[in-house]
Design a protein around this motif. Structure first.
Motif, PDB file in Angstrom:
ATOM      1  N   VAL A   7       0.813  -1.213   0.000  1.00 27.97           N
ATOM      2  CA  VAL A   7       0.000   0.000   0.000  1.00 27.97           C
ATOM      3  C   VAL A   7       0.853   1.272   0.000  1.00 27.97           C
ATOM      4  N   PRO A   8       1.948   1.365   0.791  1.00 32.90           N
ATOM      5  CA  PRO A   8       2.744   2.606   0.797  1.00 32.90           C
ATOM      6  C   PRO A   8       3.331   2.990  -0.556  1.00 32.90           C
ATOM      7  N   ASP A   9       3.411   2.037  -1.501  1.00 29.35           N
ATOM      8  CA  ASP A   9       3.962   2.345  -2.823  1.00 29.35           C
ATOM      9  C   ASP A   9       3.096   3.335  -3.598  1.00 29.35           C
ATOM     10  N   VAL A  10       1.835   3.485  -3.179  1.00 28.89           N
ATOM     11  CA  VAL A  10       0.958   4.452  -3.844  1.00 28.89           C
ATOM     12  C   VAL A  10       1.535   5.854  -3.728  1.00 28.89           C
ATOM     13  N   ILE A  11       2.165   6.148  -2.588  1.00 29.81           N
ATOM     14  CA  ILE A  11       2.790   7.451  -2.382  1.00 29.81           C
ATOM     15  C   ILE A  11       4.254   7.429  -2.817  1.00 29.81           C
ATOM     16  N   ALA A  12       4.929   6.321  -2.539  1.00 27.69           N
ATOM     17  CA  ALA A  12       6.361   6.235  -2.855  1.00 27.69           C
ATOM     18  C   ALA A  12       6.622   6.339  -4.359  1.00 27.69           C
ATOM     19  N   TYR A  13       5.693   5.837  -5.152  1.00 18.48           N
ATOM     20  CA  TYR A  13       5.834   5.886  -6.617  1.00 18.48           C
ATOM     21  C   TYR A  13       4.602   6.601  -7.183  1.00 18.48           C
ATOM     22  N   PRO A  14       4.663   7.920  -7.305  1.00 25.42           N
ATOM     23  CA  PRO A  14       3.487   8.724  -7.680  1.00 25.42           C
ATOM     24  C   PRO A  14       2.791   8.278  -8.964  1.00 25.42           C
ATOM     25  N   LYS A  15       3.567   7.888  -9.980  1.00 23.98           N
ATOM     26  CA  LYS A  15       2.941   7.464 -11.230  1.00 23.98           C
ATOM     27  C   LYS A  15       2.152   6.177 -11.035  1.00 23.98           C
ATOM     28  N   LEU A  16       2.677   5.275 -10.199  1.00 16.60           N
ATOM     29  CA  LEU A  16       1.964   4.041  -9.890  1.00 16.60           C
ATOM     30  C   LEU A  16       0.655   4.358  -9.166  1.00 16.60           C
ATOM     31  N   GLY A  17       0.729   5.270  -8.200  1.00 18.78           N
ATOM     32  CA  GLY A  17      -0.477   5.658  -7.475  1.00 18.78           C
ATOM     33  C   GLY A  17      -1.529   6.248  -8.397  1.00 18.78           C
ATOM     34  N   LYS A  18      -1.094   7.096  -9.302  1.00 21.28           N
ATOM     35  CA  LYS A  18      -2.025   7.739 -10.235  1.00 21.28           C
ATOM     36  C   LYS A  18      -2.677   6.711 -11.155  1.00 21.28           C
ATOM     37  N   ALA A  19      -1.864   5.782 -11.669  1.00 25.55           N
ATOM     38  CA  ALA A  19      -2.394   4.761 -12.573  1.00 25.55           C
ATOM     39  C   ALA A  19      -3.335   3.810 -11.831  1.00 25.55           C
ATOM     40  N   CYS A  50      -6.815   3.306  -1.351  1.00 29.31           N
ATOM     41  CA  CYS A  50      -7.510   4.591  -1.532  1.00 29.31           C
ATOM     42  C   CYS A  50      -7.186   5.566  -0.408  1.00 29.31           C
ATOM     43  N   VAL A  51      -7.169   5.079   0.828  1.00 23.46           N
ATOM     44  CA  VAL A  51      -6.843   5.961   1.954  1.00 23.46           C
ATOM     45  C   VAL A  51      -5.409   6.465   1.836  1.00 23.46           C
ATOM     46  N   GLU A  52      -4.512   5.609   1.411  1.00 25.47           N
ATOM     47  CA  GLU A  52      -3.127   6.036   1.197  1.00 25.47           C
ATOM     48  C   GLU A  52      -3.066   7.123   0.126  1.00 25.47           C
ATOM     49  N   ALA A  53      -3.903   6.979  -0.902  1.00 25.27           N
ATOM     50  CA  ALA A  53      -3.911   7.939  -2.015  1.00 25.27           C
ATOM     51  C   ALA A  53      -4.463   9.302  -1.612  1.00 25.27           C
ATOM     52  N   PHE A  54      -5.136   9.387  -0.477  1.00 24.80           N
ATOM     53  CA  PHE A  54      -5.628  10.685  -0.014  1.00 24.80           C
ATOM     54  C   PHE A  54      -4.487  11.693   0.141  1.00 24.80           C
ATOM     55  N   ASP A  55      -3.288  11.184   0.442  1.00 28.61           N
ATOM     56  CA  ASP A  55      -2.139  12.070   0.677  1.00 28.61           C
ATOM     57  C   ASP A  55      -1.210  12.159  -0.527  1.00 28.61           C
ATOM     58  N   HIS A  56      -1.692  11.727  -1.674  1.00 24.69           N
ATOM     59  CA  HIS A  56      -0.890  11.827  -2.903  1.00 24.69           C
ATOM     60  C   HIS A  56      -0.656  13.294  -3.242  1.00 24.69           C
ATOM     61  N   ALA A  57       0.496  13.571  -3.868  1.00 20.40           N
ATOM     62  CA  ALA A  57       0.857  14.954  -4.197  1.00 20.40           C
ATOM     63  C   ALA A  57      -0.125  15.597  -5.169  1.00 20.40           C
ATOM     64  N   GLU A  58      -0.771  14.784  -6.006  1.00 23.22           N
ATOM     65  CA  GLU A  58      -1.718  15.320  -6.995  1.00 23.22           C
ATOM     66  C   GLU A  58      -3.148  15.221  -6.466  1.00 23.22           C
ATOM     67  N   ILE A  69     -14.124   4.770  -3.644  1.00 25.36           N
ATOM     68  CA  ILE A  69     -14.870   4.452  -2.417  1.00 25.36           C
ATOM     69  C   ILE A  69     -16.347   4.757  -2.597  1.00 25.36           C
ATOM     70  N   ASP A  70     -16.633   5.909  -3.190  1.00 25.21           N
ATOM     71  CA  ASP A  70     -18.033   6.290  -3.406  1.00 25.21           C
ATOM     72  C   ASP A  70     -18.740   5.281  -4.296  1.00 25.21           C
ATOM     73  N   GLY A  71     -18.065   4.834  -5.354  1.00 20.85           N
ATOM     74  CA  GLY A  71     -18.673   3.869  -6.267  1.00 20.85           C
ATOM     75  C   GLY A  71     -19.008   2.553  -5.581  1.00 20.85           C
ATOM     76  N   VAL A  72     -18.071   2.059  -4.783  1.00 23.10           N
ATOM     77  CA  VAL A  72     -18.276   0.784  -4.088  1.00 23.10           C
ATOM     78  C   VAL A  72     -19.397   0.904  -3.061  1.00 23.10           C
ATOM     79  N   LEU A  73     -19.361   1.956  -2.258  1.00 21.67           N
ATOM     80  CA  LEU A  73     -20.358   2.106  -1.195  1.00 21.67           C
ATOM     81  C   LEU A  73     -21.747   2.396  -1.762  1.00 21.67           C
ATOM     82  N   THR A  74     -21.813   3.199  -2.820  1.00 19.17           N
ATOM     83  CA  THR A  74     -23.104   3.478  -3.449  1.00 19.17           C
ATOM     84  C   THR A  74     -23.728   2.200  -3.989  1.00 19.17           C
ATOM     85  N   ALA A  75     -22.902   1.370  -4.632  1.00 18.74           N
ATOM     86  CA  ALA A  75     -23.404   0.092  -5.149  1.00 18.74           C
ATOM     87  C   ALA A  75     -23.893  -0.801  -4.014  1.00 18.74           C
ATOM     88  N   ALA A  76     -23.168  -0.798  -2.898  1.00 22.54           N
ATOM     89  CA  ALA A  76     -23.558  -1.624  -1.752  1.00 22.54           C
ATOM     90  C   ALA A  76     -24.884  -1.160  -1.163  1.00 22.54           C
TER      91      ALA A  76
END
Length: 230
Positions: A7-19, A50-58, A69-76
């Motif tokens: 999970v921490p790689d989402v922030i450590a590698y910004p392009k990976l997190g974005k993709a 997703c929670v890790e991505a909250f702190d992404h630079a972009e 998160i909204d999509g999953v919870l709305t469907a549920a």
């Protein structure tokens, strides 16, 4: 594939997190979610990504994470008895509260440019676990210095009573507008708030039942008793 990187790689590698968040937003969108087999471990991993991505630079990446998160919870919520609804319900005690705590800490304590994006899944989370949302916001109030509590209680009461927590577009929009108003009120009163830890201050507060008149009366009574002691 998503479970193959930490999970921490989402922030450590910004392009990976974005993709990753862009891919998840498409895969777990409402038209596709029934086609994606989410087991218990995959659901937890996706939410933690997703929670890790909250702190992404972009900002766009955190907005995409909110969209997932909204999509999953709305469907549920909309498909009671479905596989995704049963999965979300089964993990309500840990994943739903984990998401609620993370999002409340952001929208109540930080000034983000994409409050709209955070407000949409937060509405679903409060709908799913209103009791925890009230409990946690009460804890937040308890943790603040006494001189800030009354203003904060009023702001939180206005936010949490702004609409009925039933999944409609109108209710979502009212909640989003109320969150914007909360941010304005906090800024106008220069409320510098502290994120609660395991420690708390003060007595529990029933935010929705709170009355400024009752608070003033209680304060006056306390002052009168203190004067008698002196």
């Amino acid at each position: 594939l998503l479970k193959q990187f930490p999970v921490p790689d989402v922030i450590a590698y910004p392009k990976l997190g974005k993709a990753t968040t862009a891919l998840l937003e498409v895969l777990l969108a409402k038209p596709n979610i029934d086609l994606v087999p989410l087991d218990d471990a995959a659901y937890e991993h996706v939410m933690r990504v997703c929670v890790e991505a909250f702190d992404h630079a972009e900002t766009a990446v955190s907005s995409s994470a909110c969209g997932v998160i909204d999509g999953v919870l709305t469907a549920a919520i909309e498909s009671e008895g479905s596989d995704i609804a049963n999965l979300v319900r089964a993990r309500s005690a840990d994943i739903t509260t984990y998401l609620l705590r993370a999002m409340l800490n952001i929208v109540l304590f930080e000034d983000r440019p994409n409050d709209w994006s955070f407000s949409r899944p937060l509405f679903c989370l409060i709908l799913l676990d209103t009791q925890f949302a009230l409990q946690y916001t009460s804890q937040i109030v308890q943790y603040q210095p006494a001189e800030r509590r009354e203003d904060l209680i009023k702001a939180l009461k206005d936010l949490l009573s702004s609409t009925e927590f039933v999944l409609t577009t109108a209710n979502r929009d009212r909640f989003t507008q109320a969150l914007t108003q909360y941010r304005r009120e906090v800024a106008a009163k220069n409320l510098i708030l502290m994120v609660p830890t395991s420690q708390t201050l003060g007595a529990p507060v029933d935010i929705l039942a709170y009355s400024i008149e009752e608070s003033a009366s209680a304060t006056a009574q306390d002052e009168a008793e203190a004067a008698m002691v002196d």
